[in-house]
Scaffold this active site. Structure first.
Site, short mmCIF file in Angstrom:
data_model
loop_
_atom_site.label_atom_id
_atom_site.label_comp_id
_atom_site.label_asym_id
_atom_site.label_seq_id
_atom_site.Cartn_x
_atom_site.Cartn_y
_atom_site.Cartn_z
N GLU A 182 -6.78 2.91 12.10
CA GLU A 182 -6.33 3.29 13.45
C GLU A 182 -4.90 2.82 13.70
O GLU A 182 -4.06 3.58 14.20
CB GLU A 182 -7.28 2.70 14.50
CG GLU A 182 -6.85 2.92 15.94
CD GLU A 182 -6.91 1.66 16.77
OE1 GLU A 182 -5.87 1.31 17.39
OE2 GLU A 182 -7.97 1.02 16.81
N GLU A 188 -0.08 -3.98 9.03
CA GLU A 188 -1.09 -3.76 10.07
C GLU A 188 -2.44 -4.36 9.71
O GLU A 188 -3.20 -4.74 10.60
CB GLU A 188 -1.24 -2.26 10.35
CG GLU A 188 0.02 -1.59 10.86
CD GLU A 188 0.49 -2.18 12.17
OE1 GLU A 188 -0.35 -2.43 13.06
OE2 GLU A 188 1.72 -2.38 12.32
#
Length: 991
Positions: free
Chosen positions: A83, A158
Site C-alpha cells: 500500500e 517503506e
C-alpha cells in the site's frame, strides 16, 4: 432541480460503453438508491474482469477508489508495505513520491490509502473536475504499474532494511511501516484487537496481521513482496468505485482505454477467496501479556475481553441490528451489561466494539482496569445479565432510542471532514468484497430501519442476544495482562538478533551493507528530475478564486439574548449551540469545567434518571453534547475566551424539546450521586490513559506550547495532559474529596449558565430560525440572570523541557515557540510553509530518511508555532532536523511551477468543502475570534501571491520560535533517558 434517478439510469443504459455490440462492460445490476437520491449500477469489465460500481448523483464532491482483496498469509505486513510502496512512483509518473506531489498541488478533498484485515483501498476525492481526473489517473497508474519493481529502494524505505552507516556500528532495522507498526503494537488496545482476531479465526487469514508484526516484518523478502503484488493487484481482483456528478460514460471509457483493456481475466479470485471460520465447540480462553513501565501498577491494569463472531457482513438486517443492540447493551449511559460490570466492581471502564470490516464481524465487550483473577466473574456477570434481558426483555425506549440514533446519523450523512461518497464506499466494501451483487445493502438502509422498527417490540433483539451471544460458542475470552520488562525484553531480543546477524557477516559483507545504506540515503537525498516532476498533472492558479469562502453571521437579539444566525439550507435540521462565556469562573475551577462536560446529560436530573434522559434525547433529536471551547482573538492576542457550549441538532419541530432538555441538564442535574460521579471520573481517567499512547504527538505539542501560550495552557488544563493529571488525582482522592467536587460543580453551574454570558449559534434557514425564536421566547425567562465578578486569569510562562516515558517503542517529538513575542508578524505565507514543511523538509528528513510514520507543523496568528513527529524511531536526530528548519527556509529555492504546486496544496486545505453544520461552526468561530472578511481575504492573497522570496522571509520567524528552545517528547523510556541532556525533567507518562 432535484436529481432525476430514473432518467440517469435510462441515460446510462443507452451509452455505447455498457450497451450494444461493442459494449466493454456487462451490467450486473441497476438500482434506484432512493435514500441517496442516486442511480446505482454494478458493472463487470468484459476483458479484465474488473468489478465497477457507479453511484451517479448531483454531489460535486466526486469520489474514486480502487480496492483489492488482499488476504494476509503471514505477519510480514506485505499488504501494508505494498500500500505504501505503490504510491512511490509509477510508469507514467516516475517521481519518487507522486502521493506527496499530489498533496502539494491538488485541490483534493481526500487522498489516502488504507490497509484492512483483508483488503487494501485507494480512495481519492475532489470537487474540481480536472483535479479529479488527474489524481484518478495517478492512482490507477500507481496500483497497476508501480516503480517498486525497478527500484528496490522503495521496498527498503517503506517496508524495512538493515541500516549500517559504519562497519563498527550496531546494525539497526528501519523503515516506515516497521516503525508505524512498532507504534501500533505499543498500544494495549491494538494489541488486544490483534489477539482477538488470532483467537477467533485460527484457521483463516484473519489470524495474520495485514499491517505487519514488527518482529516478523524483517523476514519479508523483496521477491515475495513483488510476487504478491503481481498476483493480487490485477483487475480481476479489483473493486472500482465512481461516485458523484460527472460524465460517467467518459470515465468508464477512460478506465477501459488506459488500464483495464491491458489485462485479461485472471483466476486470482480463487486464491483471494476469504474462507469462513468454522464455529467452535466451546469458547476459547486465553491470557496474553502487554508491556508497561515500572512506574505503572500491575494491579487494576488488566483488560478482560468477551468476543463473539456475529454471522456475516452480507446480512444487511443483522449488520445494522447489532449496532443497535450494542447501543442497548453497552454503549448508552447506564446500559445493563456495562452497568452490571461496573456495579460488580470488576472494572472502572467498560466499552464495546463491533468490527464489521471483515467477512465475519466481531462483537467485543471490554472491561478495562481489571485483574486477571476476575475473568470468570467477568464472563458470569455478562452471561447472567444477557439471560435476564432475554427473559425480561430489553427496555423498549432504549431500542427505540438506538434505532433513532443510527437512523438520524444515516439520514443526515454528515461525516465531518470526510466526503460522504467516501464513507459510502468504505461501508459498501463491508458487503461488496464478499458478494459482488450486494454493494448497496448497507448504504441503502431505509427499508432495513423500517423493518427493525417493526420488529423492535416482538422479541427480535432478545433473540439476537440468545443466538449470537449466549448460545454461540464461537467466542473467545481474553485476559490481557500487564507485564514489566516486556518492552526491554523485546528491545534486547531485537538487538541480540541483529548482533547475531552481524557476527555472521564477513568484512566484505559488512562493507556491502554500509554501501547499501549509503545508496539508499543517496536515493532519498536525490530529488526527482524536473522533467519527471512535470509529468505529475497539476492545476493552475487561474483555476482558483481569489475570494475567501463566505461567512454566514447575521447577528440578532431575542429577549436580550444574542443570536448569531447562520442562514444556510440544512434539510430542516437545526444546529444549536448555546455558548456561555466563562469569564466569571475562577482559575481554580477551570479544570472542573472539563469534568462538567462529562457529567451534564450523563447523570440523573430532577425529572429523569440518566438512562431515561439519554433515551429521550436520542429518540427525539440527533444528540446533545456539552463541553468547553477556547476562542483566541485574532486582533488582541492577549484575549482568549473560554466558553462552555451546550450543543444539539434536531428537526425543526423538535427544537422546543431540545431547548427543554438543555434547560433540564443545565439547572436540574444532581451531581451528588457519588456512585455515578465516581464511575464517570474513573472512566475519564481510563479513556485518557488509552489516548495518551495513541495521541502522543498531540500530548507533546500541547504540553510544549502550554509553556508559553496562554490559549494552549488553558486547553491543556481542559483536555490535555494537565487535565489527565487533574482527573487522576480526583480519582485517587475521591472518597475524601467527593463533597467538595460536587460543591465545585454546582458553583460552576451558577457561574456559567446565566443570560449575561450566553450567545447562541444557530445554523438553519429562515424557517428554522422562526421555529427556534418561538421556542426560545417560551424558555428565555427560565435562563438565570445572576451576576458575578469577572475572574482574573493567572497564566505564568515557564520553560521546562520534559520527556514523558512510556512502554512505547517509538517517540513523538515536539519543538515549539512563539515568533510574535520577538516582534515578528503573522502572514498568510506561513500557511504555504506548513505545506512545504509537511511534504518537503520534514517529510523527507523525518519520515522518508528518518523512518517516522508522520510529521506535522503549524502556526497561528498569535505567533504560536510547532513541529512534531509521529511514531518516530528517532529523538535527537529529529530535534536536530527541527534546529535546521530556519536554514532550510533561508536557502529555500524551487521552480515557479513547484511554488504554484505548494500554493494549490495550501488552498486545497483551506477550501475543503464543508457540511452545513461545519459552515455554521466555521462562521461562528470567525465571529468569536474577531476574524473579519478583510483578514481572510488578506490571508488568501498572501497565500496566492507567495513566492520563493516571501518564504525565505519567514526564516527569522522560525529561527525565533525554534530558538526559544521549547521541547517535549513522549516515548520510549530508554531513548529518552539516553537523551537526558536535552531535558530539564523526565517523568513517567502514566504512573
Amino acid at each position: 432541480m432535484s436529481f432525476d434517478v430514473k432518467k440517469k439510469i435510462e441515460e446510462l443504459n443507452k451509452s455505447d460503453i455498457i450497451s450494444g455490440s461493442n459494449a466493454r462492460y456487462d451490467i450486473v445490476l441497476e438500482e434506484e438508491l432512493k435514500d441517496l437520491n442516486s442511480a446505482g449500477i454494478i458493472l463487470r469489465h468484459k476483458k479484465s474482469g474488473a468489478r465497477v460500481v457507479v453511484i451517479s448523483n448531483d454531489d460535486n464532491n466526486k469520489v474514486f477508489s480502487i480496492g483489492f482483496k488482499t488476504p494476509p498469509f503471514n505477519d510480514t505486513g506485505m499488504q501494508h508495505i505494498i500500500e505504501h510502496s505503490t504510491l512511490c512512483g509509477s510508469r507514467k509518473y516516475p517521481v519518487k513520491d507522486p502521493f506527496v506531489e499530489l498533496c502539494k498541488g491538488s485541490l483534493n478533498t481526500f487522498l489516502n490509502a488504507m490497509t484492512y484485515p483483508d483488503k487494501t483501498v485507494y480512495p481519492v476525492a475532489s470537487c474540481n473536475d480536472t483535479d479529479f481526473k488527474n489524481i484518478m489517473d495517478v492512482y490507477m497508474d500507481a496500483v497497476f504499474y508501480p516503480a517498486m519493481y525497478e527500484k528496490p529502494e522503495i521496498f527498503m524505505q517503506e517496508g524495512w532494511h538493515y541500516e549500517l552507516d559504519n562497519a563498527d556500528d550496531d546494525i539497526k532495522y528501519n523503515g516506515v511501516v516497521f516503525n508505524e507498526m512498532k507504534g501500533a503494537f505499543s498500544s494495549p488496545d491494538d494489541v488486544l484487537s490483534r489477539y482477538t482476531f488470532v483467537s477467533l479465526f485460527p484457521d483463516t487469514v484473519y489470524k495474520n496481521e495485514s499491517g505487519g508484526d514488527p518482529e516478523v516484518i524483517p523476514t519479508l523478502k523483496y521477491e515475495d513482496f513483488l510476487k504478491y503484488h503481481e498476483e493480487y493487484y490485477h483487475p480481476s481482483n479489483s473493486y472500482i468505485y465512481i461516485y458523484g456528478d460527472m460524465d460517467v460514460n467518459e470515465r468508464l471509457e477512460y478506465l477501459d482505454r488506459e488500464y483495464l483493456s491491458d489485462f485479461d481475466v485472471s483466476d486470482v479470485d480463487i486464491h483471494a477467496n476469504i474462507e469462513r471460520q468454522a464455529a467452535f465447540d466451546k469458547p476459547v480462553y486465553e491470557t496474553k501479556p502487554y508491556a508497561i513501565t515500572e512506574d505503572e501498577s500491575l494491579e487494576d491494569n488488566t483488560y478482560l475481553s468477551y468476543n463473539a463472531v456475529i454471522g456475516t457482513s452480507v446480512d444487511a438486517k443483522l449488520y445494522l441490528a447489532f449496532q443497535i443492540l450494542d447501543y442497548a447493551l453497552v454503549m448508552t449511559p447506564g446500559a445493563p451489561v456495562k452497568q452490571a460490570l461496573l456495579d460488580a466492581g470488576i472494572s472502572t471502564d467498560v466499552y464495546s466494539s463491533y468490527e464489521t470490516s471483515l467477512y465475519q464481524p466481531v462483537y467485543s465487550i471490554v472491561a478495562k482496569n481489571s485483574n486477571s483473577k476476575e475473568q470468570d466473574r467477568f464472563v458470569s456477570v455478562i452471561n447472567d445479565t444477557l439471560e435476564k434481558l432475554v427473559k425480561d426483555g430489553i427496555n423498549e425506549r432504549t431500542i427505540e432510542a438506538g434505532i433513532n440514533y443510527y437512523e438520524f446519523k444515516y439520514r443526515e450523512a454528515d461525516y465531518g471532514p470526510y466526503p460522504k461518497g467516501l464513507m459510502y464506499y468504505l461501508t459498501m466494501m463491508d458487503s461488496w468484497l464478499y458478494d459482488e451483487t450486494k454493494p448497496f445493502i448497507h448504504i441503502e438502509a431505509g427499508d432495513t430501519f423500517d423493518e427493525l422498527k417493526k420488529n423492535a417490540r416482538n422479541g427480535y433483539f432478545e433473540k439476537l442476544i440468545k443466538e449470537y451471544l449466549l448460545d454461540n460458542n464461537h467466542k473467545s475470552i481474553i485476559s490481557l495482562v500487564p507485564e514489566y520488562g516486556l518492552e526491554k525484553e523485546k528491545e534486547q531480543k531485537e538487538a541480540d538478533k541483529l548482533a547475531e546477524y552481524k557476527s555472521t557477516l564477513t568484512n566484505d559483507e559488512l562493507e556491502e551493507l554500509v554501501k547499501k545504506t549509503k545508496e539508499l540515503k543517496e536515493y532519498q537525498d536525490t530529488p526527482s528530475s524536473q522533467e519527471d516532476l512535470e509529468k505529475i498533472p497539476m492545476l493552475e492558479l487561474s483555476d482558483i478564486k481569489r475570494e475567501p469562502a463566505k461567512d454566514y453571521n447575521d447577528v440578532k437579539s431575542v429577549d436580550g439574548i444574542k443570536i448569531v444566525h447562520h442562514n444556510i439550507f440544512t434539510n430542516k435540521i437545526a444546529y444549536i449551540n448555546m455558548s456561555f462565556d466563562t469569564k466569571c469562573v475562577p482559575d481554580e475551577l477551570i479544570p472542573y469545567m472539563g469534568l462538567l462536560g462529562s457529567t451534564l446529560s450523563l447523570m440523573d436530573t430532577k425529572n429523569y434518571t440518566y438512562p431515561e434522559l439519554t433515551n429521550e434525547i436520542n429518540i427525539n433529536c440527533g444528540g446533545l453534547a456539552t463541553g468547553t471551547a477556547l476562542y483566541s482573538d485574532k486582533v488582541d492576542f492577549s484575549k482568549n475566551t473560554i466558553v462552555y457550549e451546550v450543543k444539539s441538532k434536531a428537526l425543526y419541530e423538535k427544537v422546543p424539546f431540545v431547548l427543554g432538555m438543555m434547560e433540564e441538564i443545565m439547572y436540574n442535574t444532581r451531581f451528588d450521586d457519588y456512585k455515578r460521579l465516581k464511575e464517570i471520573i474513573a472512566r475519564i481517567k481510563s479513556r485518557l490513559e488509552a489516548s495518551l499512547m495513541g495521541q502522543g504527538h498531540s500530548i507533546a505539542m500541547l504540553e510544549c506550547c502550554a509553556q508559553f501560550s496562554e490559549s494552549a495552557y488553558y486547553s491543556d488544563i481542559l483536555r490535555g495532559y494537565k487535565y489527565y493529571e487533574f482527573i487522576k488525582k480526583l480519582d485517587e482522592e475521591f472518597e475524601q474529596n467527593k463533597t467538595q467536587i460536587v460543591d465545585k460543580l454546582n458553583k460552576l453551574v451558577g457561574y456559567i449558565f446565566n443570560k449575561d454570558n450566553v450567545i447562541v449559534s444557530l445554523t438553519a434557514d429562515d424557517e428554522g430560525y422562526d421555529c427556534f425564536v418561538k421556542a426560545l421566547s417560551a424558555k428565555s425567562c427560565n435562563i438565570k440572570d445572576e451576576h458575578y465578578n469577572t475572574a482574573v486569569r493567572s497564566f505564568i510562562p515557564v520553560n521546562v523541557k520534559t520527556g514523558y516515558t512510556s512502554a512505547s517503542q517509538v517517540q513523538y517529538v515536539a519543538r515549539c515557540g512563539n515568533f510574535v513575542k520577538d516582534g515578528y508578524k503573522y502572514t498568510g505565507a506561513l500557511k504555504v510553509l506548513k505545506v512545504i514543511f509537511s511534504y518537503d523538509y520534514l517529510w523527507i528528513n523525518v519520515r522518508v530518511k528518518g523512518g517516522a510514520y508522520g510529521c506535522m507543523s503549524g502556526s497561528s496568528r498569535n505567533g504560536d508555532f510547532y513541529m512534531v513527529s509521529y511514531r518516530d524511531p528517532n529523538l535527537e536526530k529529529t530535534n536536530d532536523i527541527y534546529e535546521g528548519a530556519a536554514d532550510y527556509i533561508r536557502n529555500f529555492n524551487v521552480s515557479r511551477r513547484d511554488m504554484v504546486k505548494f500554493i494549490i496544496g495550501t488552498i486545497g486545505e483551506i477550501d475543503a468543502p464543508l457540511t452545513p453544520s461545519a459552515i455554521g461552526s466555521r462562521s461562528f468561530t470567525h465571529y468569536m475570534c474577531n476574524c473579519t472578511e478583510d483578514m481572510l481575504r488578506k490571508d488568501r492573497e498572501e497565500v496566492l501571491d507567495a513566492t520563493v522570496e516571501s518564504i525565505r522571509e519567514l526564516a527569522p520567524l522560525i529561527e525565533s520560535a525554534v530558538g526559544q528552545n521549547y521541547l517535549c517528547v513522549v516515548g520510549n523510556q530508554k531513548q529518552i533517558n539516553e537523551a537526558a541532556d536535552l531535558f530539564d525533567e523526565i517523568k513517567p507518562l502514566i504512573g
